[in-house]
Design an enzyme around this catalytic site. Sequence first.
Site, PDB file in Angstrom:
ATOM      1  CE1 TYR A  24      -4.162  -2.166   0.278  1.00  0.00           C
ATOM      2  CE2 TYR A  24      -2.735  -3.246   1.745  1.00  0.00           C
ATOM      3  CZ  TYR A  24      -4.034  -3.058   0.911  1.00  0.00           C
ATOM      4  OH  TYR A  24      -4.869  -4.278   0.801  1.00  0.00           O
TER       5      TYR A  24
ATOM      6  CE  LYS B  16      -2.553 -11.435   8.196  1.00  0.00           C
ATOM      7  NZ  LYS B  16      -3.883 -11.016   7.992  1.00  0.00           N
TER       8      LYS B  16
ATOM      9  CE1 TYR C  27      -7.469  -6.414   3.677  1.00  0.00           C
ATOM     10  CE2 TYR C  27      -6.762  -8.170   4.816  1.00  0.00           C
ATOM     11  CZ  TYR C  27      -6.407  -7.228   3.650  1.00  0.00           C
ATOM     12  OH  TYR C  27      -5.529  -7.526   2.828  1.00  0.00           O
TER      13      TYR C  27
ATOM     14  CG  ASP D 119     -10.989 -14.448   7.104  1.00  0.00           C
ATOM     15  OD1 ASP D 119     -10.042 -14.848   7.560  1.00  0.00           O
ATOM     16  OD2 ASP D 119     -10.748 -13.377   6.274  1.00  0.00           O
TER      17      ASP D 119
END
Length: 424
Positions: free
Chosen positions: A16, A274, A144, A245
């Site tokens: 980003y 992760k 997200y 998620d």
Amino acid sequence: MNDSLEFDREHVWHPYTSMVDPLPVYPVASATGVRIRLADGRELIDGMSSWWCAIHGYNHPDLNAAVRAQLDAAAHVMFGGLTHRPATDLARTLVELTPPGLQHVFFCDSGSVAVEVAIKMAIQYWRAVGRPGKHRLATIRGGYHGDTFGAMGICDPVTGMHERFRHVLPEHLFAARPRARPGEALHPDDLAGMAQLLAAHHQEVAAVVLEPVVQGAGGMWFYAPEYLNHVKALCDRYDVLLVFDEIATGFGRTGPLFACEHADVEPDILCLGKALTGGYMSLAATLTTSRVAHGISQDGGVLMHGPTFMANPLACAVAKRSIDLLFENDWPSQVSAIESQLASGLAPYAAFPHVRDVRVFGAIGVVQTRDPVDVAAMQRVFVEAGVWIRPFNDLVYLMPPYVISPDDLERVTKAVGLGLDAIR
Ligand SMILES: *Cc1c(COP(=O)(O)O)cnc(C)c1O
């Protein structure tokens, strides 16, 4: 080093960031335990676990050994037509540890792809059982789920960073995020939002996708676990699949091994990533039930996905070792010690006039400011204080490695105060 920093600035994209006016980056020489050593010799105590991943710290002897042992056997083989012990051992462990209905594992290469696979599973399932009209997704705001196109479509339409792609993303359905925090009773609006949405659209909805209890990069919001029971009941009533998620929350971060255990709700599909490999390598997994897996597979059906590096043996081997290490280290006591220290260490900042909210859940601490922070300026203060914290927007948040000592954690929470002073 200056040479390579210069090259980095000119040629290497960071997450980003602009290629014309990039934010400063700090070169790392090595990392061990909870300490990241910069190229200039300074040491930073890690407050981020490298974005939720490095739960056992860096350069862990047992995890290194697991990678080395597998390296001598095979670094990688294709997963089409071949299989290997690291994959089957890890899959067995995941099937045993996740809610009992989840019996089938798809390995992929990143969290975003795990979400793509979950979406495909849901859409393929309804198509296979003769209801192809059920192909939209429902979710809550503030979520997200990753940076790929399918995942972007269910990120928060405003804070999800993908607003500029709106014109090319499928239009999914969004309910308000629950306002009730953990420990609070659900507000009538919290119940009404998803209920109305599914009442109106269930004929076209394949699945509700949620981050259970903790929303990560979409706003670091913690909500009442009872919301999951409410949504589960709606999904049962309207014949909609439920996808959790747990890419950020999985592997103990919120206390129990998986955040869905706060509500004792089983999803039809579960995404993991992760911390799965303890931060060593990119690996993710999507698990599902026999109902969904056999549904997709009926009449010769196949799940239409197969990444090149699917089930990479090095990643699977280190993931298995990392999970064993969680149990050896008694992660629930590690996480609850961090939780109470974060709560007391961050509480004073709630009185700062430019702080909107301080919240802690599991081994996650958040200080939300009234306005977006100057990330570069704050980060400079943190580095000078010898800690690594990377604020985002109006959020200064901590999710330290589970192995952090009380002294090191105290340095991290004190540094948050220095950072907040600097932007007053
Ligand atoms: C990080 C994250 C993802 C995306 O994972 P990547 O490995 O970055 O692709 C998806 N969902 C949640 C909840 C996450 O925190």
